[in-house]
Design a protein around this motif. Structure first.
Motif, mmCIF file in Angstrom:
data_model
loop_
_atom_site.group_PDB
_atom_site.id
_atom_site.type_symbol
_atom_site.label_atom_id
_atom_site.label_comp_id
_atom_site.label_asym_id
_atom_site.label_seq_id
_atom_site.Cartn_x
_atom_site.Cartn_y
_atom_site.Cartn_z
ATOM 1 N N LEU A 189 -96.971 1.670 -41.836
ATOM 2 C CA LEU A 189 -96.103 0.659 -41.245
ATOM 3 C C LEU A 189 -95.052 1.283 -40.343
ATOM 4 O O LEU A 189 -94.465 2.304 -40.696
ATOM 5 C CB LEU A 189 -95.400 -0.133 -42.350
ATOM 6 C CG LEU A 189 -96.296 -0.772 -43.399
ATOM 7 C CD1 LEU A 189 -95.456 -1.335 -44.519
ATOM 8 C CD2 LEU A 189 -97.149 -1.850 -42.763
ATOM 9 N N SER A 190 -94.828 0.658 -39.206
ATOM 10 C CA SER A 190 -93.740 1.044 -38.312
ATOM 11 C C SER A 190 -93.496 -0.107 -37.344
ATOM 12 O O SER A 190 -94.435 -0.594 -36.721
ATOM 13 C CB SER A 190 -94.074 2.319 -37.531
ATOM 14 O OG SER A 190 -93.000 2.640 -36.679
ATOM 15 N N ASN A 191 -92.258 -0.529 -37.257
ATOM 16 C CA ASN A 191 -91.891 -1.561 -36.277
ATOM 17 C C ASN A 191 -91.282 -0.938 -35.033
ATOM 18 O O ASN A 191 -90.836 -1.634 -34.141
ATOM 19 C CB ASN A 191 -90.900 -2.554 -36.898
ATOM 20 C CG ASN A 191 -91.582 -3.416 -37.936
ATOM 21 O OD1 ASN A 191 -92.727 -3.804 -37.758
ATOM 22 N ND2 ASN A 191 -90.892 -3.695 -39.012
ATOM 23 N N ARG A 192 -91.265 0.360 -34.990
ATOM 24 C CA ARG A 192 -90.711 1.099 -33.854
ATOM 25 C C ARG A 192 -91.828 1.401 -32.844
ATOM 26 O O ARG A 192 -93.000 1.273 -33.155
ATOM 27 C CB ARG A 192 -90.091 2.399 -34.332
ATOM 28 C CG ARG A 192 -88.995 2.199 -35.350
ATOM 29 C CD ARG A 192 -88.599 3.542 -35.930
ATOM 30 N NE ARG A 192 -87.855 3.377 -37.149
ATOM 31 C CZ ARG A 192 -86.572 3.668 -37.274
ATOM 32 N NH1 ARG A 192 -85.891 4.131 -36.254
ATOM 33 N NH2 ARG A 192 -85.978 3.506 -38.420
ATOM 34 N N PRO A 193 -91.452 1.864 -31.661
ATOM 35 C CA PRO A 193 -92.483 2.266 -30.690
ATOM 36 C C PRO A 193 -93.383 3.365 -31.262
ATOM 37 O O PRO A 193 -92.915 4.237 -31.999
ATOM 38 C CB PRO A 193 -91.662 2.781 -29.514
ATOM 39 C CG PRO A 193 -90.352 2.077 -29.629
ATOM 40 C CD PRO A 193 -90.103 1.946 -31.102
#
Length: 133
Positions: A30-34
């Motif tokens: 999971l990652s909501n960053r670029p």
């Protein structure tokens, strides 16, 4: 006389699942960053999926292109394993992508498209790229 069969009481018990600690190290999925991502193709030049990474979240993963069918799924396992091996060696996710680029061989059954390292706003954008609905 009829004998009524009673269900085994064990079949009515709730199952308990206990999480066991340990297992191989894994990057977060999971990652909501670029994120940075690579395009991977089969020997015919068809896109089979994308490897992505984000160092801030220690996140990386493989997204198979479902339209590629079983071959894309099978070939994709090689790239997922490369990510697992990189994490086991404590390599940051972006360095894992760099290794994939460096070790990619166009004579193999799948390889990284040269110059395909790109940035996306987040993992979901890569997933939509692989499997548009």
């Amino acid at each position: 006389m009829s004998r009524e069969q009673r269900p085994n009481p064990r079949l009515n018990e709730d199952l308990l699942f206990n999480v066991a600690p340990g297992g191989p190290p894994r990057y977060s999925r999971l990652s909501n960053r670029p994120v940075q991502y690579l395009t991977v193709v089969d020997r015919h030049g068809q896109v089979i999926g994308y490897a992505w990474a984000n160092d801030e979240d220690d996140a990386a993963g493989w997204v198979v292109r479902k339209a590629g069918g079983d071959e894309a799924f099978n070939e994709g396992s090689v790239w997922a394993i490369k990510l697992h091996d990189a994490k086991a060696r404590a390599i940051v996710p972006s360095a894992a992508l760099a290794e994939m680029i460096q070790e990619s061989d166009p004579t193999k059954s799948s390889h990284v498209v040269p110059g395909s390292l790109t940035e996306a706003p987040n993992v979901e954008a890569v997933r939509r790229l692989a499997n548009p609905e």
